[in-house]
Structures are given as structure tokens and as C-alpha cells.
Design an enzyme around this catalytic site. Structure first.
Site, PDB file in Angstrom:
ATOM      1  N   VAL A  20       6.259  14.117 -89.877  1.00  0.00           N
ATOM      2  CA  VAL A  20       4.806  14.217 -89.756  1.00  0.00           C
ATOM      3  C   VAL A  20       4.098  13.668 -91.003  1.00  0.00           C
ATOM      4  CG1 VAL A  20       2.887  15.884 -89.672  1.00  0.00           C
ATOM      5  CG2 VAL A  20       4.801  16.087 -88.092  1.00  0.00           C
ATOM      6  N   ASP A  39       6.572  14.426-102.242  1.00  0.00           N
ATOM      7  CA  ASP A  39       7.704  15.166-101.679  1.00  0.00           C
ATOM      8  C   ASP A  39       8.567  15.635-102.843  1.00  0.00           C
ATOM      9  OD1 ASP A  39       8.988  15.065 -98.519  1.00  0.00           O
ATOM     10  OD2 ASP A  39      10.270  15.818-100.140  1.00  0.00           O
ATOM     11  N   LYS A  44      14.465  10.958-101.269  1.00  0.00           N
ATOM     12  CA  LYS A  44      13.543  10.454-100.250  1.00  0.00           C
ATOM     13  C   LYS A  44      12.417   9.646-100.905  1.00  0.00           C
ATOM     14  CE  LYS A  44      12.989  13.152 -96.261  1.00  0.00           C
ATOM     15  NZ  LYS A  44      12.304  14.139 -95.437  1.00  0.00           N
ATOM     16  N   GLU A 159      -0.954  18.728 -85.697  1.00  0.00           N
ATOM     17  CA  GLU A 159      -0.489  17.378 -85.365  1.00  0.00           C
ATOM     18  C   GLU A 159       0.205  17.398 -83.998  1.00  0.00           C
ATOM     19  OE1 GLU A 159      -1.151  14.451 -86.779  1.00  0.00           O
ATOM     20  OE2 GLU A 159      -0.223  13.879 -84.897  1.00  0.00           O
ATOM     21  N   LEU A 161       1.643  14.445 -82.641  1.00  0.00           N
ATOM     22  CA  LEU A 161       2.463  13.242 -82.449  1.00  0.00           C
ATOM     23  C   LEU A 161       3.832  13.600 -81.874  1.00  0.00           C
ATOM     24  CD1 LEU A 161       4.875  13.125 -84.775  1.00  0.00           C
ATOM     25  CD2 LEU A 161       2.999  12.434 -86.223  1.00  0.00           C
ATOM     26  N   LYS A 232      -2.333  24.489 -81.075  1.00  0.00           N
ATOM     27  CA  LYS A 232      -1.044  23.815 -81.294  1.00  0.00           C
ATOM     28  C   LYS A 232       0.114  24.610 -80.672  1.00  0.00           C
ATOM     29  CE  LYS A 232       2.171  21.188 -82.683  1.00  0.00           C
ATOM     30  NZ  LYS A 232       2.437  19.897 -82.092  1.00  0.00           N
ATOM     31  N   LEU A 278       7.983  16.754 -66.469  1.00  0.00           N
ATOM     32  CA  LEU A 278       8.493  17.292 -65.213  1.00  0.00           C
ATOM     33  C   LEU A 278       9.844  16.650 -64.929  1.00  0.00           C
ATOM     34  CD1 LEU A 278       6.771  19.339 -63.730  1.00  0.00           C
ATOM     35  CD2 LEU A 278       6.025  17.562 -62.157  1.00  0.00           C
ATOM     36  N   GLY A 285      14.720  20.450 -76.679  1.00  0.00           N
ATOM     37  CA  GLY A 285      15.311  20.754 -77.981  1.00  0.00           C
ATOM     38  C   GLY A 285      14.389  20.190 -79.032  1.00  0.00           C
ATOM     39  N   CYS A 288      10.626  21.172 -82.748  1.00  0.00           N
ATOM     40  CA  CYS A 288       9.332  21.813 -82.459  1.00  0.00           C
ATOM     41  C   CYS A 288       9.382  22.846 -81.331  1.00  0.00           C
ATOM     42  CB  CYS A 288       8.283  20.748 -82.146  1.00  0.00           C
ATOM     43  SG  CYS A 288       7.876  19.760 -83.587  1.00  0.00           S
TER      44      CYS A 288
HETATM   45  N1  LIG Z   1       8.474  16.503 -86.083  1.00  0.00           N
HETATM   46  C1  LIG Z   1       7.526  16.551 -85.165  1.00  0.00           C
HETATM   47  O1  LIG Z   1       7.604  15.888 -84.113  1.00  0.00           O
HETATM   48  C2  LIG Z   1       6.305  17.397 -85.387  1.00  0.00           C
HETATM   49  C3  LIG Z   1       5.175  17.186 -84.577  1.00  0.00           C
HETATM   50  C4  LIG Z   1       4.054  17.973 -84.801  1.00  0.00           C
HETATM   51  C5  LIG Z   1       4.064  18.948 -85.775  1.00  0.00           C
HETATM   52  N2  LIG Z   1       5.191  19.136 -86.526  1.00  0.00           N
HETATM   53  C6  LIG Z   1       5.150  20.156 -87.586  1.00  0.00           C
HETATM   54  O2  LIG Z   1       4.946  19.493 -88.828  1.00  0.00           O
HETATM   55  C7  LIG Z   1       5.648  20.176 -89.877  1.00  0.00           C
HETATM   56  C8  LIG Z   1       6.587  19.222 -90.588  1.00  0.00           C
HETATM   57  O3  LIG Z   1       7.547  18.773 -89.652  1.00  0.00           O
HETATM   58  P1  LIG Z   1       8.513  17.539 -89.964  1.00  0.00           P
HETATM   59  O4  LIG Z   1       9.282  17.291 -88.718  1.00  0.00           O
HETATM   60  O5  LIG Z   1       7.712  16.443 -90.579  1.00  0.00           O
HETATM   61  O6  LIG Z   1       9.453  18.202 -91.073  1.00  0.00           O
HETATM   62  P2  LIG Z   1      10.479  17.452 -92.063  1.00  0.00           P
HETATM   63  O7  LIG Z   1      11.510  18.450 -92.378  1.00  0.00           O
HETATM   64  O8  LIG Z   1      10.856  16.131 -91.479  1.00  0.00           O
HETATM   65  O9  LIG Z   1       9.608  17.147 -93.378  1.00  0.00           O
HETATM   66  C9  LIG Z   1       9.201  18.122 -94.289  1.00  0.00           C
HETATM   67  C10 LIG Z   1       9.158  17.471 -95.665  1.00  0.00           C
HETATM   68  O10 LIG Z   1       8.550  18.381 -96.588  1.00  0.00           O
HETATM   69  C11 LIG Z   1       9.228  18.247 -97.829  1.00  0.00           C
HETATM   70  N3  LIG Z   1       8.970  19.455 -98.646  1.00  0.00           N
HETATM   71  C12 LIG Z   1       9.402  20.721 -98.454  1.00  0.00           C
HETATM   72  N4  LIG Z   1       8.950  21.528 -99.436  1.00  0.00           N
HETATM   73  C13 LIG Z   1       8.202  20.764-100.261  1.00  0.00           C
HETATM   74  C14 LIG Z   1       7.479  21.018-101.447  1.00  0.00           C
HETATM   75  N5  LIG Z   1       7.418  22.242-101.990  1.00  0.00           N
HETATM   76  N6  LIG Z   1       6.835  19.986-102.030  1.00  0.00           N
HETATM   77  C15 LIG Z   1       6.888  18.745-101.510  1.00  0.00           C
HETATM   78  N7  LIG Z   1       7.558  18.443-100.387  1.00  0.00           N
HETATM   79  C16 LIG Z   1       8.215  19.445 -99.756  1.00  0.00           C
HETATM   80  C17 LIG Z   1      10.678  18.058 -97.431  1.00  0.00           C
HETATM   81  O11 LIG Z   1      11.444  17.475 -98.487  1.00  0.00           O
HETATM   82  C18 LIG Z   1      10.541  17.129 -96.215  1.00  0.00           C
HETATM   83  O12 LIG Z   1      10.588  15.763 -96.594  1.00  0.00           O
HETATM   84  C19 LIG Z   1       6.338  21.364 -89.200  1.00  0.00           C
HETATM   85  O13 LIG Z   1       5.505  22.478 -89.297  1.00  0.00           O
HETATM   86  C20 LIG Z   1       6.442  20.923 -87.764  1.00  0.00           C
HETATM   87  O14 LIG Z   1       6.481  22.011 -86.870  1.00  0.00           O
HETATM   88  C21 LIG Z   1       6.306  18.372 -86.375  1.00  0.00           C
END
Ligand SMILES: NC(=O)c1ccc[n+]([C@@H]2O[C@H](COP(=O)([O-])OP(=O)(O)OC[C@H]3O[C@@H](n4cnc5c(N)ncnc54)[C@H](O)[C@@H]3O)[C@@H](O)[C@H]2O)c1
Length: 477
Positions: A20, A39, A44, A159, A161, A232, A278, A285, A288
Site C-alpha cells: 500500500v 520505511d 527495502k 485504501e 486498492l 473499510k 462470485l 486468502g 486482508c
Molecule cells: N495489501 C493490500 O492489498 C492492502 C489493501 C488495502 C489496505 N491494506 C492495509 O494497508 C496496510 C499495509 O498493508 P501492506 O500490504 O502494504 O503491508 P506490508 O507489510 O507490505 O508493508 C508494511 C511496511 O511497513 C513497514 N514498517 C513497519 N513498521 C514500520 C515503522 N515503524 N517505520 C517505518 N516503516 C515500518 C514495513 O517494513 C513494510 O515495508 C495494512 O493495514 C493493510 O491491511 C492492504
């Protein structure tokens, strides 16, 4: 042509460069803003600074190349990101905790760090998926760290996406939801999204094409912070419910020799139902749906609201994997020592994400039952090898036909497009027995029978091919 990239730019900090955060950071730069993406994962950040994309996501490498070191920079230094920013988007993980509730410790850690380096009024934006009232907890946490109330506001901007189409979804959203408890903070979010909501972005010659346009720009809905947080969770729970619903109908269809694909077509043509989500199969899985259904369920329980529907959604989903495992078992009679080709490791097509992937869970069960598995996935092999290291029983192949070579059966676990157009003759010759158990309903049973396969899918009658008269395999082929 107006160029939103040189007008009304906002300084933004995005914390977290995962699926995200990274997409949001790069897309905000594409919309003309100046973004610092922070990050705490040094590897990364180093990768991103070199211009490499750590995740598999369509269009992301191109946009990163376009904006890296111009509209977007990457750092591990939180203060460097926060100081120039008017808006700070928190996009760190919110995994499932032991009780089912979302584990908000990453969010809290980030908020505490932000509080230490505040240097003027900022809007903190919850981009991560969080339970209702998280906005209040963030506010309280800032106060506890001595930040004065007039120095910040907290806004929820969930979000929506989807991995695989994340960049397109971000720049051409169905809707943008802003949960703000005052006009000042809502206005900043309106400014940030103005290139999309006023349609300026879509007029640019190099704008990413998609469903939105200057004539029909993106829609922005302003609600209270609590409502946005619930939108959400409720949206994801609803989509998960749709999947569990069709899977329950599929099980019924199977028991009466009906065809779930025909049923889903007939249902989905009703505009009130709609065809999306559907698709019967192995169940949902990913990082999310499972955790968001659990977290929303926990929220309801905490509030004393009877929402048992959510536990049924989860139960149906878990049962779906059991039923599929049973299908494999009964198609093969016994499992120990058998060799199975597994197509798909990612939790869905077009991503390398294997978090909570039904494919990985199923393969684990096969391995536990003494099966030797050879897997192939177009994008998720490298990540999967960390979860399921290569061994004598767990092997990885370079393509679907190599995976199928001499296997007792082939299973389809992820709906990658390339798995829907396999050369059936070649596949049949590669397999020891032409048995295909399809967890994603990618083929027509009649076509499979005509190609000499025993074909078992979800919510449709199985078809059995006689292996008598099957041409002998030529090992040299
Ligand atoms: N993946 C999806 O499709 C999606 C869609 C909508 C919403 N979300 C939500 O968005 C959020 C993030 O999801 P994601 O899939 O991007 O997670 P992710 O695990 O891919 O990314 C999280 C990032 O945060 C970084 N991080 C953690 N602690 C940190 C800190 N203290 N300082 C700086 N960086 C830090 C991690 O290193 C990692 O790169 C979640 O709450 C998820 O539910 C995800």
C-alpha cells in the site's frame, strides 16, 4: 494541457513502503505531489533507492522510474520525511493478533516516533486498515507524548486498492473515502486528491489510462473518522461474504449435479448481485480478507453487537480448503508417496504475495500427508521458497509442464491467466495420469473430458476419462 504535477503540490510523507505505502507514494508523485517514503527496513529502502521494486505489481516499475529522486524519495530517516510534510500517511501493517483483533503495535510505534519529531501542524492519515476508534487512540497517543491538540489532526483515508491492479486502482478509484472530524483536515485531503477528483490528472498526455476521465473524475466522500474506519472493514467483510456465499452454493450445486458457473452467471447478471467476487473456488486468502473479517468480528463483539454472520463467512472459507483437500484425496485414492504438480503459490493472480495464501496452506497439508509436491508460479516462487524451502518433497519447476512431468495429478491453486490456456495435449503427455483437480474452475469439464482428463473442479460434476488407450508417453518428449 494542464499538468497537475506542477500545480498545487502538497508535501507528503508516507510511512511504510509495502504493497500500500509504496503504491500510494509513487501514485501521489504521479499526481504532482512531493513525497518522502519512509520505511524502517533498510534493505527495502536501499532497493528502492537503487530503483528496484521489491514487490511484483504491474505498472509500478515504470512509475517508480518516472518519479524516483524527483517526486518521490526513499529513506529510513523518519524526521527527514516528517519535517517538510503537511500530511503524514501511515501505511504500516496491521496483522491479526491472537484474539482476532488487529495488532496495532506497528501503528502505535510509528505514532510515538512521529510525536518525537513534530515541527508544526500536520495531518496524520490512517491509510492502514484499522478498527473503529483508532483515530481516537492515535490522538490520545500524540497527547501522551506531549503534542498539543492544535498541532495535528487525525484523518482516516482507507485504501481499497487490489494487489495485481494496485496502481490502476489508486489512480482510477471507485471512490476515495475521507473520514475527518473537522474541515481543516478534510480540506487538505481534498487538495491532495484534487488532481483525480477535478479530473486534471486524466487530461495529461501520459496519464495512466483507466475508467476515470476528466468528464467522469474520481468521487471523494467525506464522512466522520469512525464511519470511514467502518467503511473499510465492512467493505472487505462484505466481499469475503460474497465469496463464502458462492462457495456454499457451489457445495450445494455439486451435491445435486448442478453447475456453479452457470448459477453464478445467472445470479451475477442481476445488477443488484453483480458478477464480481462470485467465483467459486478454494476460498479467499491474502493479507486482508482473513484478518479484516476477524478484526471486524472482534469490533462487533467488543460493542456487544451480534454479528455471527462474520464467523460463518470465516467457517465456510476454512471448510472450503478441507473440501478441496478431500477432493484430491479421493481422486488419488491414497496420498502417501504420490507426486502432485501444484500450479500457483500466490494468494491470487498477478501478485507475488503469499500471505495467507490458500495455495500455500493446501501444499502444506499435502506435504504433511506424505505427498511430494512440484510447484510452479509465474511470480511468487522466490517468496514461496522462504515459506516452503526446496527439499526432496518440495520442489519447484520452471514451467507448468516441467511441474507436471511424471506427476500422479495436477492441481490448480491460483487463477493466473496462463494456467487457463495450457497446452492440454502436452500436459496430458507429461502427467503420469491425466488427472487435474482445479481449485479455480479455469476449464470446462467437457473440454477436459474430450482431452482425455479426469477433471475435478468446484461446484460442478467431476468428469472421468478412461486411461485405456492413452498413448504411451515418450520419455524423450
Ligand atoms: N495489501 C493490500 O492489498 C492492502 C489493501 C488495502 C489496505 N491494506 C492495509 O494497508 C496496510 C499495509 O498493508 P501492506 O500490504 O502494504 O503491508 P506490508 O507489510 O507490505 O508493508 C508494511 C511496511 O511497513 C513497514 N514498517 C513497519 N513498521 C514500520 C515503522 N515503524 N517505520 C517505518 N516503516 C515500518 C514495513 O517494513 C513494510 O515495508 C495494512 O493495514 C493493510 O491491511 C492492504
Amino acid at each position: 494541457m494542464p499538468d497537475s504535477r506542477v500545480t498545487a503540490s502538497v508535501n507528503i510523507c508516507v510511512i511504510g513502503s509495502g504493497y500500500v505505502g509504496l503504491v500510494a507514494a509513487v501514485c501521489f508523485a504521479e499526481m504532482g505531489h512531493l513525497v518522502v517514503c519512509v520505511d524502517n527496513n533498510e534493505d527495502k529502502v536501499a532497493q528502492l533507492q537503487r530503483g528496484e521494486t521489491p514487490i511484483y505489481e504491474a505498472q509500478l516499475p515504470e512509475l517508480l522510474a518516472r518519479h524516483r529522486n524527483k517526486g518521490v524519495t526513499f529513506t529510513t530517516d523518519l524526521a527527514a520525511g516528517i519535517h517538510p510534510a503537511e500530511a503524514v500517511f501511515i501505511a504500516v501493517g496491521t496483522p491479526q493478533g491472537n484474539s482476532g483483533a488487529a495488532d496495532l503495535s506497528y501503528v502505535e510505534a510509528v505514532v510515538s516516533q512521529i510525536a518525537q519529531v513534530m515541527n508544526g501542524y500536520k495531518v496524520l492519515v490512517e491509510k492502514s486498515t484499522v478498527p473503529v476508534y483508532t483515530n481516537e487512540w492515535i490522538t490520545r497517543c500524540m497527547h501522551r507524548h506531549g503534542v498539543a491538540p492544535e498541532q495535528f489532526d487525525v484523518v482516516s483515508n482507507p485504501e481499497f486498492l487490489r494487489e495485481g491492479t494496485a496502481v490502476g486502482d489508486f489512480l482510477h478509484p471507485d471512490r476515495i473515502v475521507v473520514g475527518a472530524n473537522n474541515e481543516r483536515s478534510a480540506d487538505l485531503l481534498r487538495r491532495i486528491y484534487a488532481p483525480l477528483t477535478e479530473g486534471r490528472y486524466y487530461e495529461q498526455a501520459d496519464a495512466l489510462p483507466g475508467p476515470c476521465s476528466a468528464a467522469e473524475p474520481a468521487k471523494l466522500v467525506v464522512t466522520s473518522a469512525q464511519s470511514a474506519e467502518i467503511i473499510k472493514h465492512a467493505s472487505n467483510a462484505f466481499l469475503a461474504m460474497k465469496i463464502s456465499f458462492i462457495n456454499a452454493v457451489a457445495n450445494l450445486a455439486e451435491s445435486v449435479d448442478a453447475d456453479i458457473e452457470d448459477i453464478a452467471l445467472g445470479m451475477g447478471l442481476d445488477a443488484r448481485v453483480g458478477p464480481r467476487f462470485l467465483r467459486a473456488g478454494l476460498g479467499y486468502g491474502g493479507s486482508c480478507f482473513p484478518k479484516d473479517v476477524a478484526a471486524f468480528s472482534w469490533v462487533a463483539e467488543q460493542q456487544g453487537v451480534d454479528f455471527r454472520l462474520l464467523s460463518e463467512v470465516r467457517k465456510i472459507n476454512e471448510r472450503q480448503l478441507d473440501l478441496f483437500f478431500e477432493k484430491i484425496h479421493s481422486a488419488l485414492w491414497t496420498l502417501r508417496g504420490k507426486k502432485i504438480a501444484a500450479l500457483g503459490l500466490a494468494f491470487k493472480a498477478d501478485t507475488d504475495d503469499i500471505r495467507d495464501s490458500p495455495a500455500i496452506a493446501l501444499i502444506r497439508r499435502l506435504l504433511d500427508a506424505g505427498v511430494k509436491v512440484t510447484a510452479y508460479d509465474p511470480a511468487a516462487m522466490a517468496v514461496a521458497q522462504r515459506a516452503l524451502p526446496a527439499s526432496e518433497s518440495m520442489m519447484y519447476a520452471a514451467d507448468p509442464y516441467a511441474a507436471a512431468e511424471d506427476a500422479d495429478a495436477l492441481v490448480i491453486l491460483t487463477e493466473w491467466k496462463e494456467f487457463a490456456s495450457l497446452d492440454l495435449h502436452r500436459l496430458n503427455r507429461a502427467l503420469k495420469f491425466p488427472i487435474l483437480i482445479d481449485g479455480r474452475n479455469l476449464y470446462s469439464p467437457t473440454v477436459m473430458r474430450d482431452n482425455g482428463f479426469t477433471y475435478v473442479s468446484v461446484g460442478r460434476p467431476a468428469v472421468y476419462a478412461s486411461t485405456q488407450g492413452r498413448p504411451r508417453r515418450n520419455p524423450a518428449e
